[in-house]
Design a protein around this motif. Sequence first.
Motif, mmCIF file in Angstrom:
data_model
loop_
_atom_site.group_PDB
_atom_site.id
_atom_site.type_symbol
_atom_site.label_atom_id
_atom_site.label_comp_id
_atom_site.label_asym_id
_atom_site.label_seq_id
_atom_site.Cartn_x
_atom_site.Cartn_y
_atom_site.Cartn_z
ATOM 1 N N VAL A 26 0.845 -1.199 0.000
ATOM 2 C CA VAL A 26 0.000 0.000 0.000
ATOM 3 C C VAL A 26 0.877 1.245 0.000
ATOM 4 O O VAL A 26 0.599 2.217 -0.719
ATOM 5 N N ASN A 27 1.949 1.242 0.785
ATOM 6 C CA ASN A 27 2.867 2.385 0.799
ATOM 7 C C ASN A 27 3.512 2.599 -0.572
ATOM 8 O O ASN A 27 3.674 3.743 -1.013
ATOM 9 N N VAL A 28 3.863 1.516 -1.243
ATOM 10 C CA VAL A 28 4.462 1.616 -2.577
ATOM 11 C C VAL A 28 3.452 2.222 -3.558
ATOM 12 O O VAL A 28 3.801 3.110 -4.345
ATOM 13 N N ALA A 33 1.658 6.785 -6.745
ATOM 14 C CA ALA A 33 0.552 7.670 -7.137
ATOM 15 C C ALA A 33 0.917 9.136 -6.953
ATOM 16 O O ALA A 33 0.495 9.985 -7.737
ATOM 17 N N VAL A 34 1.710 9.450 -5.945
ATOM 18 C CA VAL A 34 2.012 10.843 -5.628
ATOM 19 C C VAL A 34 3.315 11.312 -6.257
ATOM 20 O O VAL A 34 3.389 12.409 -6.801
ATOM 21 N N ILE A 35 4.338 10.484 -6.216
ATOM 22 C CA ILE A 35 5.679 10.943 -6.590
ATOM 23 C C ILE A 35 6.112 10.476 -7.982
ATOM 24 O O ILE A 35 6.810 11.192 -8.682
ATOM 25 N N PHE A 36 5.682 9.312 -8.394
ATOM 26 C CA PHE A 36 6.142 8.726 -9.652
ATOM 27 C C PHE A 36 5.639 9.567 -10.825
ATOM 28 O O PHE A 36 4.449 9.766 -10.992
ATOM 29 N N ARG A 37 6.517 10.102 -11.635
ATOM 30 C CA ARG A 37 6.111 11.024 -12.703
ATOM 31 C C ARG A 37 6.396 10.507 -14.123
ATOM 32 O O ARG A 37 6.477 11.278 -15.043
ATOM 33 N N LYS A 38 6.534 9.222 -14.263
ATOM 34 C CA LYS A 38 6.805 8.686 -15.596
ATOM 35 C C LYS A 38 5.497 8.455 -16.355
ATOM 36 O O LYS A 38 4.415 8.479 -15.784
ATOM 37 N N SER A 39 5.632 8.196 -17.622
ATOM 38 C CA SER A 39 4.452 8.048 -18.467
ATOM 39 C C SER A 39 3.644 6.791 -18.132
ATOM 40 O O SER A 39 2.455 6.735 -18.413
ATOM 41 N N ASN A 40 4.276 5.799 -17.535
ATOM 42 C CA ASN A 40 3.560 4.557 -17.219
ATOM 43 C C ASN A 40 3.110 4.511 -15.760
ATOM 44 O O ASN A 40 2.913 3.452 -15.192
ATOM 45 N N ARG A 41 2.927 5.671 -15.148
ATOM 46 C CA ARG A 41 2.566 5.758 -13.731
ATOM 47 C C ARG A 41 1.294 4.982 -13.415
ATOM 48 O O ARG A 41 1.229 4.246 -12.443
ATOM 49 N N LEU A 42 0.274 5.129 -14.246
ATOM 50 C CA LEU A 42 -0.986 4.440 -13.979
ATOM 51 C C LEU A 42 -0.841 2.927 -14.081
ATOM 52 O O LEU A 42 -1.465 2.183 -13.322
ATOM 53 N N THR A 43 -0.018 2.457 -14.981
ATOM 54 C CA THR A 43 0.244 1.028 -15.102
ATOM 55 C C THR A 43 0.933 0.505 -13.850
ATOM 56 O O THR A 43 0.578 -0.556 -13.327
ATOM 57 N N GLN A 47 -0.627 -2.254 -11.256
ATOM 58 C CA GLN A 47 0.071 -3.488 -10.880
ATOM 59 C C GLN A 47 0.207 -3.593 -9.362
ATOM 60 O O GLN A 47 0.010 -4.670 -8.788
ATOM 61 N N GLY A 48 0.510 -2.487 -8.712
ATOM 62 C CA GLY A 48 0.617 -2.475 -7.253
ATOM 63 C C GLY A 48 -0.713 -2.761 -6.584
ATOM 64 O O GLY A 48 -0.781 -3.482 -5.583
ATOM 65 N N ALA A 49 -1.781 -2.218 -7.136
ATOM 66 C CA ALA A 49 -3.112 -2.458 -6.586
ATOM 67 C C ALA A 49 -3.512 -3.922 -6.748
ATOM 68 O O ALA A 49 -4.139 -4.510 -5.857
ATOM 69 N N LYS A 50 -3.149 -4.527 -7.868
ATOM 70 C CA LYS A 50 -3.442 -5.950 -8.083
ATOM 71 C C LYS A 50 -2.686 -6.809 -7.080
ATOM 72 O O LYS A 50 -3.219 -7.798 -6.569
ATOM 73 N N GLU A 51 -1.447 -6.448 -6.793
ATOM 74 C CA GLU A 51 -0.659 -7.185 -5.805
ATOM 75 C C GLU A 51 -1.285 -7.025 -4.413
ATOM 76 O O GLU A 51 -1.379 -7.989 -3.658
ATOM 77 N N ALA A 52 -1.749 -5.833 -4.082
ATOM 78 C CA ALA A 52 -2.419 -5.600 -2.799
ATOM 79 C C ALA A 52 -3.693 -6.435 -2.712
ATOM 80 O O ALA A 52 -4.003 -7.011 -1.661
#
Length: 74
Positions: A26-28, A33-43, A47-52
């Motif tokens: 969840v922290n990842v 969601a807040v800091i990652f600024r690359k074009s594939n941020r939503l992907t 993936q993190g949400a699926k792992e959660a």
Amino acid sequence: MEKSPVKLSAKQIQLCKLLDELTEQVNVVMHDAVIFRKSNRLTVIDQGAKEAERLTKEIQALVNSMKRKRKGVE
């Protein structure tokens, strides 16, 4: 009066491990969601949400296996 140490079962230890993994995941996701600024941020977030979600299903199965079974209850 000295207290004796609490003895945890293997399932309790596994549950603690899974809860730690879920907290970390969840922290990842929040970090991405807040800091990652690359074009594939939503992907990456997806993936993190699926792992959660996988971890929560595993926790639910483990908790259900730890519950006492009642006899004669319908």
